[in-house]
Write a protein that holds these residues in place. Structure first.
Motif, PDB file in Angstrom:
ATOM      1  N   LEU A   5       0.866  -1.173   0.000  1.00 36.07           N
ATOM      2  CA  LEU A   5       0.000   0.000   0.000  1.00 36.07           C
ATOM      3  C   LEU A   5       0.906   1.228   0.000  1.00 36.07           C
ATOM      4  O   LEU A   5       1.550   1.537   1.007  1.00 36.07           O
ATOM      5  N   LEU A   6       0.964   1.922  -1.133  1.00 34.45           N
ATOM      6  CA  LEU A   6       1.800   3.113  -1.256  1.00 34.45           C
ATOM      7  C   LEU A   6       1.005   4.335  -0.827  1.00 34.45           C
ATOM      8  O   LEU A   6      -0.101   4.581  -1.322  1.00 34.45           O
ATOM      9  N   LEU A   7       1.582   5.111   0.086  1.00 30.73           N
ATOM     10  CA  LEU A   7       0.920   6.272   0.669  1.00 30.73           C
ATOM     11  C   LEU A   7       1.581   7.585   0.256  1.00 30.73           C
ATOM     12  O   LEU A   7       0.928   8.631   0.275  1.00 30.73           O
ATOM     13  N   HIS A   8       2.872   7.544  -0.081  1.00 30.31           N
ATOM     14  CA  HIS A   8       3.639   8.755  -0.371  1.00 30.31           C
ATOM     15  C   HIS A   8       3.271   9.279  -1.760  1.00 30.31           C
ATOM     16  O   HIS A   8       3.308   8.534  -2.749  1.00 30.31           O
ATOM     17  N   VAL A  12       3.133   7.204  -5.435  1.00 31.62           N
ATOM     18  CA  VAL A  12       1.867   6.958  -6.123  1.00 31.62           C
ATOM     19  C   VAL A  12       1.936   7.527  -7.541  1.00 31.62           C
ATOM     20  O   VAL A  12       1.498   6.885  -8.510  1.00 31.62           O
ATOM     21  N   SER A  23      -4.007   6.608  -2.448  1.00 31.24           N
ATOM     22  CA  SER A  23      -3.143   5.506  -2.031  1.00 31.24           C
ATOM     23  C   SER A  23      -3.268   4.403  -3.082  1.00 31.24           C
ATOM     24  O   SER A  23      -4.344   4.193  -3.644  1.00 31.24           O
ATOM     25  N   ARG A  48      -8.818   9.960  -2.428  1.00 29.03           N
ATOM     26  CA  ARG A  48      -9.524  10.650  -1.355  1.00 29.03           C
ATOM     27  C   ARG A  48     -10.215  11.922  -1.853  1.00 29.03           C
ATOM     28  O   ARG A  48     -11.313  12.253  -1.405  1.00 29.03           O
ATOM     29  N   PHE A  69      -9.479   3.685   5.584  1.00 23.50           N
ATOM     30  CA  PHE A  69      -8.765   2.441   5.289  1.00 23.50           C
ATOM     31  C   PHE A  69      -9.713   1.251   5.164  1.00 23.50           C
ATOM     32  O   PHE A  69      -9.334   0.221   4.593  1.00 23.50           O
ATOM     33  N   VAL A  72     -10.053   0.135   1.712  1.00 23.12           N
ATOM     34  CA  VAL A  72      -8.917  -0.649   1.231  1.00 23.12           C
ATOM     35  C   VAL A  72      -8.995  -2.076   1.757  1.00 23.12           C
ATOM     36  O   VAL A  72      -8.832  -3.042   0.999  1.00 23.12           O
ATOM     37  N   VAL A  88       4.767  -0.992   3.157  1.00 20.13           N
ATOM     38  CA  VAL A  88       4.411   0.432   3.243  1.00 20.13           C
ATOM     39  C   VAL A  88       5.718   1.228   3.294  1.00 20.13           C
ATOM     40  O   VAL A  88       6.750   0.714   3.757  1.00 20.13           O
ATOM     41  N   ALA A  93       6.201   7.607   6.080  1.00 22.88           N
ATOM     42  CA  ALA A  93       4.839   7.568   6.622  1.00 22.88           C
ATOM     43  C   ALA A  93       4.841   7.992   8.088  1.00 22.88           C
ATOM     44  O   ALA A  93       5.634   7.483   8.888  1.00 22.88           O
ATOM     45  N   LEU A 101      -3.110   2.317  10.233  1.00 21.50           N
ATOM     46  CA  LEU A 101      -3.012   1.263   9.232  1.00 21.50           C
ATOM     47  C   LEU A 101      -2.913  -0.110   9.893  1.00 21.50           C
ATOM     48  O   LEU A 101      -3.585  -1.071   9.464  1.00 21.50           O
TER      49      LEU A 101
END
Length: 385
Positions: A5-8, A12, A23, A48, A69, A72, A88, A93, A101
């Motif tokens: 799960l890529l958040l940065h 992304v 994400s 989002r 989340f 997801v 991750v 993060a 998470l």
């Protein structure tokens, strides 16, 4: 890892083609719990905000809205995954986000995927290199504007504004993302006179004085004087990719000592550019420049009197501060397609002087391709008194 799960945002963008708030979920084992379910990779972009725009921009087929989340985890369960190892980017993060998470993915082991992501991002394809080339042209525009804008008595800040304007008109997108922005904001470093000795702690390089304790780097309100050395360290961003470039200028005619110091800087950079090729170690890149700087300059700077800041550059791409770091502590070898900012900053601590050259280059099979093309010389500026 069973899923990532890529958040940065920049990660992304790299994998999914959009920098909207989102994400990216990527799974890597069976994507159906039913008998005979297909195996392979599934990618889902959870957005989002800005969903309609993200759907237009995304390079992945499946784009879904995201409120929490739970959206997801619901999709993960639909894919037949109820536990496993989740990758991750733990290097960036926030701890509070990771706690949320881990609560949402109860029963999963959360591990760091950052090194894998950054390793894949380190080698650029030709489309990425072309975007970097356009960014380099915008940086060149700023460096070419500076000598035409210099006036005795103007502030560093006013000069920086002239440079910034030229870069924006040439296509600079306005900021250079940093993976670790706590170090400092991405942007222009312009220093002159005594500010060429100010290392504010935000990175190893000379940073300049800045405007306040809240922004203690970059241009200050110092007034330019005849004979000042000026160093401009800036870059630009075009189509998300960054270039970085530094040049040295003098207000009026350069002294013999200034020319000698700049000559060492230029010789060191030329030696490095000549040496760069796939298979050369990061530490050896640094050693090439160190040998030139250690020798000094006859009649002006004795052996051992000049210094480097401890590193010689860094990777560059979607962020300004990408791996590798070109210094003795970094293990690894240059690879074809890496894009580097080769940053040669030579100081004479006993004289309060510093000169600098920096260029964005691509590692190619037979050497390197230089993307930044502002004049690589000590530029004497008409003081316009």
């Amino acid at each position: 890892m069973d899923a990532v799960l890529l958040l940065h945002p920049r990660d992304v963008l790299y994998y999914a083609g959009t920098a909207r708030p989102a994400s990216l979920l990527v799974t890597s084992r069976a994507v159906s719990s039913s008998p005979g379910g297909a195996s392979g990779t599934e990618a889902i972009l959870f957005v989002r905000r800005g969903l309609p725009y993200a759907r237009e921009e995304a390079t992945v087929a499946r784009v879904e809205p995201m409120r929490s989340f739970s959206d997801v985890t619901g999709a993960v369960e639909d894919l037949g995954l109820r536990d496993g190892v989740l990758g991750v980017e733990l290097d960036v993060a926030p701890a509070q986000l990771i706690r949320r998470l881990e609560h949402a993915f109860a029963g999963w082991e959360v591990v760091d995927v950052s090194s894998l992501v950054l390793d894949q991002r380190a080698v650029k394809d030709e489309e990425e290199i072309e975007a970097t080339r356009r960014a380099a042209r915008a940086a060149d525009a700023g460096h070419r504007r500076l000598p035409r804008a210099v006036k005795v008595g103007m502030t560093e800040l006013a000069l920086a504004a002239e440079v910034e304007r030229a870069m924006r008109l040439a296509g600079h997108e306005g900021f250079q993302p940093l993976r670790h922005p706590g170090a400092r904001g991405g942007g222009m470093l312009l220093m002159s006179g005594e500010n060429l000795t100010v290392r504010g702690g935000h990175g190893l390089v000379v940073t300049g004085g800045g405007l306040s304790p809240g922004s203690p780097y970059g241009a200050s309100r110092r007034l330019l004087e005849p004979g000042d050395l000026i160093v401009l360290d800036t870059g630009s961003t075009c189509e998300a990719y960054t270039a970085d470039e530094s040049r040295t200028f003098v207000v009026g005619e350069a002294t013999a000592e200034q020319r000698a110091l700049f000559g060492v800087t230029r010789d060191a950079e030329e030696a490095v550019l000549e040496a760069i090729r796939p298979g050369l170690s990061f530490a050896d890149v640094y050693a090439v420049a160190e040998a030139v700087v250690e020798a000094g300059a006859e009649r002006h700077f004795g052996p051992g009197s000049l210094t480097l800041p401890g590193f010689l550059g860094h990777g560059i791409g979607l962020e300004l501060d990408e791996p590798p770091v070109l210094w003795p502590r970094e293990e690894g070898l240059l690879r074809e397609g890496m894009v580097l900012a080769v940053e040669v900053e030579v100081s004479a601590p006993g004289r309060g002087m510093m000169t600098k050259l920096e260029d964005t280059v691509v590692v190619r099979t037979g050497g390197c391709e230089v993307l930044t093309h502002a004049p690589r010389e000590l530029v004497e500026c008409d003081p316009g008194m």
